[in-house]
Design a protein around this motif. Sequence first.
Motif, PDB file in Angstrom:
ATOM      1  N   GLY A  27       0.814  -1.214   0.000  1.00  0.00           N
ATOM      2  CA  GLY A  27       0.000   0.000   0.000  1.00  0.00           C
ATOM      3  C   GLY A  27       0.843   1.258   0.000  1.00  0.00           C
ATOM      4  O   GLY A  27       0.550   2.226  -0.710  1.00  0.00           O
ATOM      5  N   ARG A  30       2.290   1.577  -3.479  1.00  0.00           N
ATOM      6  CA  ARG A  30       1.281   2.076  -4.410  1.00  0.00           C
ATOM      7  C   ARG A  30       1.082   3.577  -4.255  1.00  0.00           C
ATOM      8  O   ARG A  30       0.901   4.304  -5.223  1.00  0.00           O
ATOM      9  CB  ARG A  30      -0.051   1.354  -4.179  1.00  0.00           C
ATOM     10  N   SER A  31       1.148   4.045  -3.016  1.00  0.00           N
ATOM     11  CA  SER A  31       0.943   5.471  -2.772  1.00  0.00           C
ATOM     12  C   SER A  31       2.087   6.305  -3.356  1.00  0.00           C
ATOM     13  O   SER A  31       1.878   7.446  -3.747  1.00  0.00           O
ATOM     14  CB  SER A  31       0.812   5.751  -1.279  1.00  0.00           C
ATOM     15  N   TRP A  36      -2.123   8.863  -2.512  1.00  0.00           N
ATOM     16  CA  TRP A  36      -3.186   8.351  -1.658  1.00  0.00           C
ATOM     17  C   TRP A  36      -4.521   8.721  -2.268  1.00  0.00           C
ATOM     18  O   TRP A  36      -4.725   9.842  -2.709  1.00  0.00           O
ATOM     19  CB  TRP A  36      -3.090   8.935  -0.253  1.00  0.00           C
ATOM     20  N   ARG A  37      -5.473   7.792  -2.261  1.00  0.00           N
ATOM     21  CA  ARG A  37      -6.817   8.078  -2.758  1.00  0.00           C
ATOM     22  C   ARG A  37      -7.589   8.922  -1.761  1.00  0.00           C
ATOM     23  O   ARG A  37      -8.470   9.681  -2.129  1.00  0.00           O
ATOM     24  CB  ARG A  37      -7.580   6.785  -3.030  1.00  0.00           C
ATOM     25  N   ASP A  41      -7.063   5.684   3.251  1.00  0.00           N
ATOM     26  CA  ASP A  41      -6.043   4.752   2.762  1.00  0.00           C
ATOM     27  C   ASP A  41      -4.768   4.844   3.585  1.00  0.00           C
ATOM     28  O   ASP A  41      -4.157   3.840   3.928  1.00  0.00           O
ATOM     29  CB  ASP A  41      -5.707   5.030   1.293  1.00  0.00           C
ATOM     30  N   GLN A  42      -4.385   6.064   3.883  1.00  0.00           N
ATOM     31  CA  GLN A  42      -3.165   6.271   4.662  1.00  0.00           C
ATOM     32  C   GLN A  42      -3.333   5.733   6.082  1.00  0.00           C
ATOM     33  O   GLN A  42      -2.436   5.066   6.607  1.00  0.00           O
ATOM     34  CB  GLN A  42      -2.829   7.758   4.693  1.00  0.00           C
ATOM     35  N   ASN A  44      -5.404   3.379   7.064  1.00  0.00           N
ATOM     36  CA  ASN A  44      -5.462   1.919   6.996  1.00  0.00           C
ATOM     37  C   ASN A  44      -4.082   1.301   6.819  1.00  0.00           C
ATOM     38  O   ASN A  44      -3.779   0.263   7.415  1.00  0.00           O
ATOM     39  CB  ASN A  44      -6.380   1.467   5.857  1.00  0.00           C
ATOM     40  N   ALA A  45      -3.245   1.911   5.992  1.00  0.00           N
ATOM     41  CA  ALA A  45      -1.904   1.380   5.780  1.00  0.00           C
ATOM     42  C   ALA A  45      -1.086   1.423   7.064  1.00  0.00           C
ATOM     43  O   ALA A  45      -0.398   0.464   7.415  1.00  0.00           O
ATOM     44  CB  ALA A  45      -1.201   2.151   4.662  1.00  0.00           C
TER      45      ALA A  45
END
Length: 66
Positions: A27, A30-31, A36-37, A41-42, A44-45
């Motif tokens: 994750g 991917r960021s 970050w979407r 997301d941040q 959760n990661a």
Amino acid sequence: MFGLDNQTVGFIEIVAGGLGLIFALGGFRRSQTHGWRGRGDQVNAWALTIFSCLLVLNGMVFWLDG
């Protein structure tokens, strides 16, 4: 619970925590590429990273205590 000894439970926790770390690091990777979407997301990661590290640490205690 299922008649597992401490070393087996510890090993399972270490493997599960390792898999969680792989997903969390994926994750973060991917960021770096796509950004970050959203704030979730941040969060959760980071939560998965911390939880996975604690799971590995707990598994090591069970495994070594065995």
